[in-house]
Design a protein around this motif. Structure first.
Motif, PDB file in Angstrom:
ATOM      1  N   GLY A 154      35.493  34.579  56.301  1.00  0.00           N
ATOM      2  CA  GLY A 154      35.991  34.679  54.944  1.00  0.00           C
ATOM      3  C   GLY A 154      37.087  35.710  54.828  1.00  0.00           C
ATOM      4  N   ILE A 155      37.957  35.516  53.823  1.00  0.00           N
ATOM      5  CA  ILE A 155      39.026  36.483  53.565  1.00  0.00           C
ATOM      6  C   ILE A 155      39.374  36.460  52.079  1.00  0.00           C
ATOM      7  N   PRO A 156      39.418  37.622  51.398  1.00  0.00           N
ATOM      8  CA  PRO A 156      39.849  37.663  49.998  1.00  0.00           C
ATOM      9  C   PRO A 156      41.363  37.545  49.941  1.00  0.00           C
ATOM     10  N   ILE A 157      41.874  36.758  48.994  1.00  0.00           N
ATOM     11  CA  ILE A 157      43.320  36.533  48.973  1.00  0.00           C
ATOM     12  C   ILE A 157      44.016  37.071  47.724  1.00  0.00           C
ATOM     13  N   LEU A 158      43.349  37.089  46.579  1.00  0.00           N
ATOM     14  CA  LEU A 158      43.974  37.636  45.381  1.00  0.00           C
ATOM     15  C   LEU A 158      42.925  38.078  44.377  1.00  0.00           C
ATOM     16  N   GLU A 159      43.368  38.845  43.394  1.00  0.00           N
ATOM     17  CA  GLU A 159      42.464  39.429  42.410  1.00  0.00           C
ATOM     18  C   GLU A 159      43.025  39.223  41.007  1.00  0.00           C
ATOM     19  N   LEU A 204      49.395  31.349  49.045  1.00  0.00           N
ATOM     20  CA  LEU A 204      49.905  32.433  48.217  1.00  0.00           C
ATOM     21  C   LEU A 204      51.414  32.301  48.009  1.00  0.00           C
ATOM     22  N   ASN A 205      52.120  31.946  49.058  1.00  0.00           N
ATOM     23  CA  ASN A 205      53.559  31.729  48.929  1.00  0.00           C
ATOM     24  C   ASN A 205      53.858  30.577  47.986  1.00  0.00           C
ATOM     25  N   HIS A 206      53.008  29.559  48.031  1.00  0.00           N
ATOM     26  CA  HIS A 206      53.180  28.411  47.133  1.00  0.00           C
ATOM     27  C   HIS A 206      52.943  28.833  45.683  1.00  0.00           C
ATOM     28  N   LEU A 207      51.933  29.638  45.448  1.00  0.00           N
ATOM     29  CA  LEU A 207      51.634  30.080  44.091  1.00  0.00           C
ATOM     30  C   LEU A 207      52.779  30.905  43.512  1.00  0.00           C
ATOM     31  N   PHE A 212      54.057  27.716  36.318  1.00  0.00           N
ATOM     32  CA  PHE A 212      53.273  27.036  35.288  1.00  0.00           C
ATOM     33  C   PHE A 212      51.826  27.496  35.234  1.00  0.00           C
ATOM     34  N   LEU A 213      51.422  28.418  36.098  1.00  0.00           N
ATOM     35  CA  LEU A 213      50.027  28.853  36.140  1.00  0.00           C
ATOM     36  C   LEU A 213      49.708  29.816  35.007  1.00  0.00           C
ATOM     37  N   LYS A 221      51.507  34.528  30.566  1.00  0.00           N
ATOM     38  CA  LYS A 221      51.442  34.050  31.940  1.00  0.00           C
ATOM     39  C   LYS A 221      50.243  34.659  32.647  1.00  0.00           C
ATOM     40  N   LEU A 222      49.585  33.862  33.460  1.00  0.00           N
ATOM     41  CA  LEU A 222      48.442  34.358  34.218  1.00  0.00           C
ATOM     42  C   LEU A 222      48.920  35.418  35.208  1.00  0.00           C
TER      43      LEU A 222
END
Length: 291
Positions: A154-159, A204-207, A212-213, A221-222
């Motif tokens: 597992g790896i955490p990617i964002l918060e 993450l690069n895609h996000l 629009f998120l 914006k989120l």
């Protein structure tokens, strides 16, 4: 003499190399009908000490609600009576699908519970249990969630700042990869090797390229924080001598106790030679374990 007995809770655990499990259960004072406060207990010896032994799981089919302690003929949402299931925030649909959170509409079942549990930092993570999956958790450390799911890596990617925001991101990412664990694969053996750091960077690069998120019904914006992935991937070792010969979910009832050799523990599953038992799915059920 039984090893443990009582109204079962999910197994608690500590450590990662390997994980050590402890049996959680509760008893009630039958004489006091007005006070149904559960007396919680934890096994003194770890559950993995049972591995290699032939053990018996038996039940009288009695179920007590995890929240109110009342007896219920049927369990809802893994251990709740129907009244609690339909009234508590912790059993609302938005717990399973956090992107549907309706707190901002003023319709939260328990606003104070929502403030305490949902409006705190949540982590979006990638894990590998039966393959690559995305998930969210408020748990700290995040690895507690991975262990409950039987993840090997597992790896955490964002918060983010709330459960709803985490759910929106998870729902978006679930268009591209699973957000559920396939338990049949998880209890079969270790999952295929996946480069979680590479996959995390890719998403993450895609996000970051998408604008629009934003939460529905919101003009803002989120906001999310990309986490440092340099810490690498966490690997988890489970106490397993071998995997079941048959991938079968064993049913426990008063008429059908389970007697078999325990060969391992993974996630919330007891692994037997002839199949597996998901302890979390039995939450609230009275169970006795004996050798």
């Amino acid at each position: 003499m039984p090893l443990v007995q009582g109204y079962v809770r999910k197994m608690s655990h500590k450590g990662l190399s390997p994980v050590s499990y402890f049996w959680e259960s509760a008893t009630y004072n039958e004489a006091d009908k007005k006070d149904l406060t559960a007396k919680e207990s934890t096994s003194e010896s770890p559950v993995e000490s049972w591995i290699g032994k032939k053990i018996t799981l038996s039940t009288n089919d009695e179920i007590r609600c995890l929240h109110c302690g009342k007896k219920t003929k049927k369990s809802f949402s893994q251990g709740y009576c129907f009244t609690c299931f339909t009234n508590l925030s912790e059993t609302d649909l938005c717990i399973l699908r956090p992107e549907t959170c309706h707190f901002h509409k003023g319709t939260c079942r328990e606003p104070e519970w929502g403030k305490t549990n949902c409006f705190k930092k949540h982590t979006v993570y990638f894990a590998n249990s039966s393959g690559l999956k995305v998930g969210i958790t408020k748990e700290n450390p995040v690895s507690n969630r991975w262990v409950d799911q039987g993840a090997k890596f597992g790896i955490p990617i964002l918060e983010v700042e709330s459960r709803r925001d985490a759910g929106i991101l998870e729902h978006y990412l679930s268009q591209f990869l699973p957000d559920k664990t396939t338990w049949q694969k998880m209890v079969t053996g270790d999952p295929p090797n996946i480069d979680l750091v590479r996959e995390a960077n890719k998403f993450l690069n895609h996000l970051e390229k998408n604008e629009f998120l934003s939460p529905p019904d919101s003009k803002s914006k989120l906001v999310w924080n990309r986490l440092d992935l340099s810490g690498g991937v966490t690997e988890i070792q489970y106490p397993i001598d071998s995997y079941p010969e048959k991938i079968k979910s064993l049913k426990l009832t008063k008429e059908t106790p389970i007697t078999d050799t325990l060969v391992g523990i993974k996630g919330q599953y007891l692994l037997f030679v002839s199949g597996v038992v998901n302890i979390r799915s039995l939450s609230g059920l009275w169970i006795e374990v004996s050798t």
